[in-house]
Design a protein around this motif. Structure first.
Motif, short mmCIF file in Angstrom:
data_model
loop_
_atom_site.label_atom_id
_atom_site.label_comp_id
_atom_site.label_asym_id
_atom_site.label_seq_id
_atom_site.Cartn_x
_atom_site.Cartn_y
_atom_site.Cartn_z
N ALA A 124 0.84 -1.20 0.00
CA ALA A 124 0.00 0.00 0.00
C ALA A 124 0.87 1.25 0.00
N ILE A 125 0.35 2.28 -0.64
CA ILE A 125 0.95 3.61 -0.56
C ILE A 125 -0.12 4.53 0.01
N TYR B 94 -3.76 12.96 -0.82
CA TYR B 94 -4.00 12.55 -2.20
C TYR B 94 -4.70 11.19 -2.30
N ALA B 95 -5.41 10.79 -1.25
CA ALA B 95 -6.10 9.51 -1.26
C ALA B 95 -7.06 9.41 -2.43
N GLU B 96 -7.11 8.21 -3.00
CA GLU B 96 -7.96 7.86 -4.15
C GLU B 96 -7.37 8.29 -5.49
N MET B 97 -6.23 8.97 -5.47
CA MET B 97 -5.56 9.31 -6.73
C MET B 97 -4.59 8.20 -7.12
N THR C 168 -0.86 9.51 -11.86
CA THR C 168 -1.55 10.77 -12.14
C THR C 168 -0.85 11.91 -11.44
N LEU C 169 -0.39 11.62 -10.23
CA LEU C 169 0.33 12.64 -9.46
C LEU C 169 1.75 12.82 -9.98
N TYR C 170 2.41 11.70 -10.29
CA TYR C 170 3.77 11.72 -10.82
C TYR C 170 3.76 11.04 -12.19
N GLY C 171 3.70 11.86 -13.24
CA GLY C 171 3.53 11.34 -14.59
C GLY C 171 4.63 10.42 -15.06
N GLU D 188 1.15 2.21 -11.15
CA GLU D 188 -0.12 2.94 -11.27
C GLU D 188 -1.07 2.65 -10.10
N LYS D 189 -0.51 2.24 -8.98
CA LYS D 189 -1.32 1.91 -7.80
C LYS D 189 -2.02 3.16 -7.27
N THR D 190 -3.18 2.96 -6.67
CA THR D 190 -3.97 4.06 -6.12
C THR D 190 -3.56 4.35 -4.68
N LEU D 191 -3.40 5.60 -4.36
CA LEU D 191 -3.08 6.02 -3.00
C LEU D 191 -4.26 5.80 -2.07
#
Length: 346
Positions: free
Chosen positions: A31-32, A37-40, A44-47, A54-57
């Motif tokens: 997990a991250i 920035y939860a759910e991002m 998307t945050l770091y292109g 591509e895991k979701t925060l």
């Protein structure tokens, strides 16, 4: 596979841990976590992570996270980790904390220098200081690692062998530290605003930097010497890297050969220490993006003064790299695993 989670994965240190763990052969990133920035999705945050990671925060649910993880990296501002860490958590999962919350065993000293009330005394007593080369055996048995500060790491690595062997006068010890701007973290501040720090160099937190008591406490723990150091940090206009220059007096009869022999004795088999002697002074570009610490020195025969020089990447050996090195020890892995990066050339 070690199931690892990162709280604060969107900050500089947390992001660097993630970068290292993605390619670690024995780690699954469970997990991250980031409340901001939860759910991002991370890419998307770091292109730059597109098609790589591509895991979701996730928001921080510590009880649930502890059940899923073998180790949790806490990369949060000072004062936050102590809100999470307690006996119950440590009974479930190992923790590597990158803040200053568990580095100083003296709570009064912590509160004096950090201006934060410390309230987790039991965990503080249990915490093991994670200066890997000097505390290896204790780290292997720990549940809570206090990852050292960046300036502290560099300062101690160049000083401890000579203090341990009584080659230098501990009463005359001056440390000049220079760090890239990433050492200030991602928080916005005028002093690290581009027009303020570009094309500029300045001393800051003179005689009041939090790594001062950390350096002194670790010297006491590892050499049994009560020493007061004069430490002055400087901000230099580069993204990452630290140069620590220590100035002291060599004891009577000490020669360059003796200094070389002491460093060789302590560091010859250390995978991340590269001793360069007195002919080649280390440069920050030689360790950029790596977990190395390069060390050099010069003994001035005319004055008897000894000048010591160390360089590390503040985001690597000064933070994330050392944290991963400590994780490897905690789980009985080869210390270099996941850390064999080649230095960036430019």
């Amino acid at each position: 596979m070690i199931k690892a989670s990162i709280i604060g994965a969107t900050g500089y240190a947390g992001g660097e841990i993630l970068r290292l763990l993605i390619n670690h052969p024995n780690v699954h990133i469970e997990a991250i976590n980031s409340n901001t920035y939860a759910e991002m999705k991370y890419d998307t945050l770091y292109g730059g992570y597109k098609n790589i990671f591509e895991k979701t925060l996730e928001s921080v649910d510590l009880e649930e996270l502890a059940n899923r993880s073998d180790v949790i990296f806490m990369a949060m501002p000072n004062g936050k980790a102590m809100e999470f860490v307690n006996k119950e958590l440590l009974n479930q999962v190992k923790v590597i904390d990158l803040s200053g919350d568990f580095r100083l065993k003296n709570m009064d000293l912590y509160e004096k220098w950090y201006k934060i009330k410390h309230h987790e005394s039991k965990s503080l007593k249990e915490a093991v200081y994670g200066l890997t080369e000097w505390n290896r055996e204790s780290i292997k048995e720990a549940r809570l690692i206090a990852n050292p500060g960046c300036y502290t790491t560099c300062s101690l690595l160049i000083l401890l062998p000579l203090l341990k062997e009584n080659l230098i006068d501990p009463k005359h010890l001056f440390i000049d530290g220079k760090s890239g701007v990433s050492g200030a973290g991602k928080g916005l501040a005028l002093g690290t605003h581009y027009p303020e720090c570009n094309e500029n160099i300045k001393a800051y937190k003179v005689a009041e930097h939090r790594h001062t008591p950390e350096i002194e406490a670790c010297i006491k723990d590892m050499t049994d010497k009560n020493i007061q150091v004069n430490f002055t940090p400087h901000l230099v206009p580069m993204n990452r890297g630290i140069l620590c220059s220590a100035y002291t007096v060599a004891n009577q009869g000490v020669t360059s050969k003796m200094i070389e022999q002491v460093y060789d004795h302590y560091y010859n088999e250390e995978p991340f220490i590269r001793f360069r002697g007195d002919k080649q002074m280390p440069e920050t570009k030689w360790i950029k993006g790596t977990n190395y610490c390069d060390i050099g020195f010069k003994l001035d025969q005319r004055t008897g003064h000894l000048m010591l020089f160390g360089v590390i990447d503040n985001m690597m050996k000064g933070a994330a790299g050392q944290a991963v090195q400590n994780m490897n020890l905690l789980f009985g892995l080869e210390e270099q695993m996941g850390l064999n990066q080649i230095p960036l050339t430019i």
